[in-house]
Design a protein around this motif. Structure first.
Motif, PDB file in Angstrom:
ATOM      1  N   ALA A 244       0.828  -1.207   0.000  1.00  0.00           N
ATOM      2  CA  ALA A 244       0.000   0.000   0.000  1.00  0.00           C
ATOM      3  C   ALA A 244       0.863   1.259   0.000  1.00  0.00           C
ATOM      4  CB  ALA A 244      -0.946  -0.004   1.203  1.00  0.00           C
ATOM      5  N   VAL A 245       1.920   1.276   0.801  1.00  0.00           N
ATOM      6  CA  VAL A 245       2.813   2.445   0.830  1.00  0.00           C
ATOM      7  C   VAL A 245       3.500   2.607  -0.532  1.00  0.00           C
ATOM      8  CG1 VAL A 245       4.903   3.431   1.863  1.00  0.00           C
ATOM      9  CG2 VAL A 245       3.154   2.407   3.332  1.00  0.00           C
ATOM     10  N   THR A 246       3.906   1.512  -1.139  1.00  0.00           N
ATOM     11  CA  THR A 246       4.519   1.560  -2.471  1.00  0.00           C
ATOM     12  C   THR A 246       3.553   2.173  -3.488  1.00  0.00           C
ATOM     13  OG1 THR A 246       5.910  -0.350  -1.972  1.00  0.00           O
ATOM     14  CG2 THR A 246       5.558   0.164  -4.310  1.00  0.00           C
ATOM     15  N   ALA A 247       2.283   1.766  -3.443  1.00  0.00           N
ATOM     16  CA  ALA A 247       1.269   2.311  -4.360  1.00  0.00           C
ATOM     17  C   ALA A 247       1.070   3.806  -4.115  1.00  0.00           C
ATOM     18  CB  ALA A 247      -0.047   1.558  -4.194  1.00  0.00           C
ATOM     19  N   TRP A 248       1.048   4.208  -2.838  1.00  0.00           N
ATOM     20  CA  TRP A 248       0.863   5.626  -2.518  1.00  0.00           C
ATOM     21  C   TRP A 248       2.057   6.454  -2.987  1.00  0.00           C
ATOM     22  CZ3 TRP A 248       3.654   8.658   1.082  1.00  0.00           C
ATOM     23  CH2 TRP A 248       3.177   9.962   1.201  1.00  0.00           C
ATOM     24  N   VAL A 249       3.275   5.975  -2.759  1.00  0.00           N
ATOM     25  CA  VAL A 249       4.472   6.695  -3.193  1.00  0.00           C
ATOM     26  C   VAL A 249       4.457   6.853  -4.715  1.00  0.00           C
ATOM     27  CG1 VAL A 249       7.001   6.558  -3.388  1.00  0.00           C
ATOM     28  CG2 VAL A 249       5.892   6.124  -1.181  1.00  0.00           C
ATOM     29  N   ALA A 250       4.096   5.803  -5.434  1.00  0.00           N
ATOM     30  CA  ALA A 250       4.013   5.881  -6.898  1.00  0.00           C
ATOM     31  C   ALA A 250       2.962   6.905  -7.324  1.00  0.00           C
ATOM     32  CB  ALA A 250       3.694   4.507  -7.482  1.00  0.00           C
ATOM     33  N   LEU A 251       1.839   6.934  -6.612  1.00  0.00           N
ATOM     34  CA  LEU A 251       0.779   7.908  -6.910  1.00  0.00           C
ATOM     35  C   LEU A 251       1.277   9.339  -6.699  1.00  0.00           C
ATOM     36  CD1 LEU A 251      -2.309   8.261  -7.527  1.00  0.00           C
ATOM     37  CD2 LEU A 251      -2.637   8.285  -5.055  1.00  0.00           C
ATOM     38  N   VAL A 252       1.941   9.579  -5.577  1.00  0.00           N
ATOM     39  CA  VAL A 252       2.449  10.924  -5.265  1.00  0.00           C
ATOM     40  C   VAL A 252       3.534  11.328  -6.273  1.00  0.00           C
ATOM     41  CG1 VAL A 252       3.771  12.276  -3.574  1.00  0.00           C
ATOM     42  CG2 VAL A 252       1.896  10.819  -2.822  1.00  0.00           C
ATOM     43  N   ARG A 253       4.442  10.446  -6.557  1.00  0.00           N
ATOM     44  CA  ARG A 253       5.530  10.792  -7.493  1.00  0.00           C
ATOM     45  C   ARG A 253       4.982  10.965  -8.916  1.00  0.00           C
ATOM     46  NH1 ARG A 253      10.183   7.142  -4.643  1.00  0.00           N
ATOM     47  NH2 ARG A 253      10.686   8.718  -3.082  1.00  0.00           N
ATOM     48  N   GLY A 254       3.965  10.175  -9.271  1.00  0.00           N
ATOM     49  CA  GLY A 254       3.347  10.317 -10.585  1.00  0.00           C
ATOM     50  C   GLY A 254       2.612  11.634 -10.735  1.00  0.00           C
ATOM     51  N   SER A 255       1.944  12.075  -9.681  1.00  0.00           N
ATOM     52  CA  SER A 255       1.215  13.354  -9.749  1.00  0.00           C
ATOM     53  C   SER A 255       2.177  14.531  -9.769  1.00  0.00           C
ATOM     54  CB  SER A 255       0.218  13.479  -8.595  1.00  0.00           C
ATOM     55  OG  SER A 255       0.884  13.614  -7.362  1.00  0.00           O
ATOM     56  N   ASN A 256       3.348  14.361  -9.171  1.00  0.00           N
ATOM     57  CA  ASN A 256       4.343  15.454  -9.181  1.00  0.00           C
ATOM     58  C   ASN A 256       5.017  15.601 -10.541  1.00  0.00           C
ATOM     59  OD1 ASN A 256       3.874  16.200  -6.562  1.00  0.00           O
ATOM     60  ND2 ASN A 256       5.536  14.986  -5.708  1.00  0.00           N
ATOM     61  N   THR A 257       5.149  14.520 -11.304  1.00  0.00           N
ATOM     62  CA  THR A 257       5.795  14.604 -12.603  1.00  0.00           C
ATOM     63  C   THR A 257       4.844  15.089 -13.684  1.00  0.00           C
ATOM     64  OG1 THR A 257       5.323  12.279 -13.087  1.00  0.00           O
ATOM     65  CG2 THR A 257       7.462  12.785 -12.087  1.00  0.00           C
ATOM     66  N   SER A 258       3.531  14.946 -13.454  1.00  0.00           N
ATOM     67  CA  SER A 258       2.578  15.379 -14.473  1.00  0.00           C
ATOM     68  C   SER A 258       2.130  16.825 -14.287  1.00  0.00           C
ATOM     69  CB  SER A 258       1.352  14.449 -14.467  1.00  0.00           C
ATOM     70  OG  SER A 258       0.681  14.534 -13.233  1.00  0.00           O
ATOM     71  N   SER A 259       2.578  17.488 -13.213  1.00  0.00           N
ATOM     72  CA  SER A 259       2.150  18.880 -12.966  1.00  0.00           C
ATOM     73  C   SER A 259       2.954  19.847 -13.771  1.00  0.00           C
ATOM     74  CB  SER A 259       2.281  19.277 -11.505  1.00  0.00           C
ATOM     75  OG  SER A 259       1.976  18.274 -10.619  1.00  0.00           O
TER      76      SER A 259
END
Length: 187
Positions: free
Chosen positions: A172-187
């Motif tokens: 779950a933490v891995t999925a959340w980190v990927a979500l956060v890092r993915g949203s930061n690269t698309s901004s």
């Protein structure tokens, strides 16, 4: 211990069910392994009433409480994995839905009434299926309880990876980190 004294569940023993069940939950007779048709699978069957025990994982639900791209983790105060980090969550009660459980468990474990957001994901190990929701904090700050001896917000680069409680916590933490890092690269 007296008959009506409260007890704490031994969660390690809970993981032995249904594999080590010996007696029928309906009539109390012995269970034996039999080939069940048409699925052609071995199942425990009552020798008296014919009840078939269909094994399934226990359902757990919890919240990733997020505040400014940091996730709230708790240090477990109870077994299993006492002293390790996870998120607020617990077993879904019979008749309860996963979303209600996530809210209830977060309030019980850290004293917070949170606003439920979208589903982060569903994570599995051999005996447990964990439903994890994203949530935003309410007015109350997180508090300590018997189940949460320390509470702390972690950013993606601060996660105590070697001190996480369960494989499902890591997933779950891995999925959340990927979500956060993915949203930061698309901004």
């Amino acid at each position: 211990m007296k008959k009506h004294d409260p007890i704490h569940a031994n969660h390690r023993v809970q993981r032995d069910y249904p594999a080590k069940a010996k007696f029928c939950p309906l009539c109390g007779a012995a269970m034996e392994s039999r080939l069940l048709m048409p699925e052609n699978a071995a199942r425990k069957v009552c020798t008296r009433c014919g009840f078939v025990l269909f094994p399934g994982p226990k359902l757990v639900a919890g919240c990733f409480v997020i505040d400014t791209e940091r996730v709230l983790l708790i240090r477990r105060g109870i077994e299993p994995a006492v002293g390790k980090w996870t998120f607020p969550g617990g077993y879904v009660d019979f008749g309860e839905n996963a979303a209600d459980t996530a809210l209830r468990e977060t309030h019980e474990e850290v004293g917070m009434r949170v606003a439920l957001g979208p589903l982060l994901g569903v994570f599995n190990d051999a005996a447990i299926t964990v439903v994890v929701y994203l949530a935003t904090p309410g007015k109350e700050p997180p508090s300590l309880t018997v189940e949460a001896t320390e509470v702390r917000y972690f950013g993606p680069s601060d996660i105590p990876w070697h001190d996480l409680a369960f494989p499902t916590t890591t997933d779950a933490v891995t999925a959340w980190v990927a979500l956060v890092r993915g949203s930061n690269t698309s901004s």
